[in-house]
Design a protein around this motif. Structure first.
Motif, PDB file in Angstrom:
ATOM      1  N   UNK A 172       0.639  -1.114  -0.017  1.00 56.28           N
ATOM      2  CA  UNK A 172       0.110  -0.006   0.035  1.00 56.28           C
ATOM      3  C   UNK A 172       0.841   1.276  -0.062  1.00 56.28           C
ATOM      4  N   UNK A 173       0.453   2.340  -0.686  1.00 57.01           N
ATOM      5  CA  UNK A 173       1.104   3.625  -0.913  1.00 57.01           C
ATOM      6  C   UNK A 173       0.671   4.461   0.216  1.00 57.01           C
ATOM      7  N   UNK A 174       1.657   5.129   0.759  1.00 53.12           N
ATOM      8  CA  UNK A 174       1.315   6.247   1.908  1.00 53.12           C
ATOM      9  C   UNK A 174       0.470   7.265   1.276  1.00 53.12           C
ATOM     10  N   UNK A 175      -0.265   7.866   2.115  1.00 50.07           N
ATOM     11  CA  UNK A 175      -1.384   8.868   1.781  1.00 50.07           C
ATOM     12  C   UNK A 175      -0.706  10.213   2.481  1.00 50.07           C
ATOM     13  N   UNK A 191       5.567   2.315   8.280  1.00 44.92           N
ATOM     14  CA  UNK A 191       6.139   1.980   9.636  1.00 44.92           C
ATOM     15  C   UNK A 191       6.724   0.702   9.479  1.00 44.92           C
ATOM     16  N   UNK A 192       7.959   0.336   9.774  1.00 43.44           N
ATOM     17  CA  UNK A 192       8.702  -1.235   9.829  1.00 43.44           C
ATOM     18  C   UNK A 192       7.938  -1.788  11.140  1.00 43.44           C
ATOM     19  N   UNK A 193       7.239  -2.982  10.833  1.00 48.51           N
ATOM     20  CA  UNK A 193       6.800  -3.767  11.947  1.00 48.51           C
ATOM     21  C   UNK A 193       7.789  -4.377  12.825  1.00 48.51           C
ATOM     22  N   UNK A 194       9.028  -4.608  12.568  1.00 49.48           N
ATOM     23  CA  UNK A 194      10.140  -5.239  13.166  1.00 49.48           C
ATOM     24  C   UNK A 194      10.735  -4.281  13.929  1.00 49.48           C
ATOM     25  N   UNK A 225       7.889  -4.040  -3.377  1.00 49.94           N
ATOM     26  CA  UNK A 225       8.385  -4.421  -2.250  1.00 49.94           C
ATOM     27  C   UNK A 225       9.096  -3.214  -1.437  1.00 49.94           C
ATOM     28  N   UNK A 226       9.093  -3.306  -0.358  1.00 51.39           N
ATOM     29  CA  UNK A 226       9.782  -2.036   0.540  1.00 51.39           C
ATOM     30  C   UNK A 226      10.572  -2.979   1.767  1.00 51.39           C
ATOM     31  N   UNK A 227      11.845  -2.535   1.901  1.00 47.22           N
ATOM     32  CA  UNK A 227      12.860  -3.149   2.784  1.00 47.22           C
ATOM     33  C   UNK A 227      13.063  -2.081   3.597  1.00 47.22           C
ATOM     34  N   UNK A 228      13.393  -2.342   4.842  1.00 48.91           N
ATOM     35  CA  UNK A 228      13.626  -1.546   5.962  1.00 48.91           C
ATOM     36  C   UNK A 228      15.165  -1.252   5.805  1.00 48.91           C
ATOM     37  N   UNK A 229      15.746   0.176   5.756  1.00 48.31           N
ATOM     38  CA  UNK A 229      17.247   0.251   5.848  1.00 48.31           C
ATOM     39  C   UNK A 229      17.834   0.112   7.286  1.00 48.31           C
ATOM     40  N   UNK A 263       3.705  -1.606   7.442  1.00 42.65           N
ATOM     41  CA  UNK A 263       2.404  -1.229   7.604  1.00 42.65           C
ATOM     42  C   UNK A 263       2.317   0.130   7.284  1.00 42.65           C
ATOM     43  N   UNK A 264       1.176   0.409   7.190  1.00 45.27           N
ATOM     44  CA  UNK A 264       0.711   1.992   7.190  1.00 45.27           C
ATOM     45  C   UNK A 264       0.166   2.306   8.443  1.00 45.27           C
TER      46      UNK A 264
END
Length: 78
Positions: free
Chosen positions: A4-7, A13-16, A57-61, A70-71
């Motif tokens: 999902x794209x941010x609005x 936010x990374x859930x980990x 995909x989105x990977x946390x840096x 997640x949004x």
């Protein structure tokens, strides 16, 4: 898997690890571009119209977690 794209009211936010600011984003973009070539043949994109865009995909840096995003609401928007 589409992410999902941010609005204007949400952000990633990374859930980990809780990261809110640094992500590597893999996306596919279809665009129509107006390219101007100078006399030496060097291209410059002067106009760009995005026809479609998919975030794959989105990977946390921070923690290197893949697809753990997640949004969440942005501050002051709820």
């Amino acid at each position: 898997m589409d992410v999902p794209r941010p609005t204007a009211a949400t952000r990633w936010r990374c859930t980990l690890c809780g990261n809110l600011t640094r992500f590597d984003v893999t996306r596919t973009v279809r665009a129509v571009e107006y390219v101007h070539l100078d006399l030496a043949g060097e291209p410059t994109v002067e106009e760009r119209d995005v026809v479609s865009e998919t975030i794959e995909s989105v990977r946390c840096r921070w923690c290197d977690a893949v697809d753990r995003v997640e949004l969440v609401d942005r501050p002051g928007t709820s």
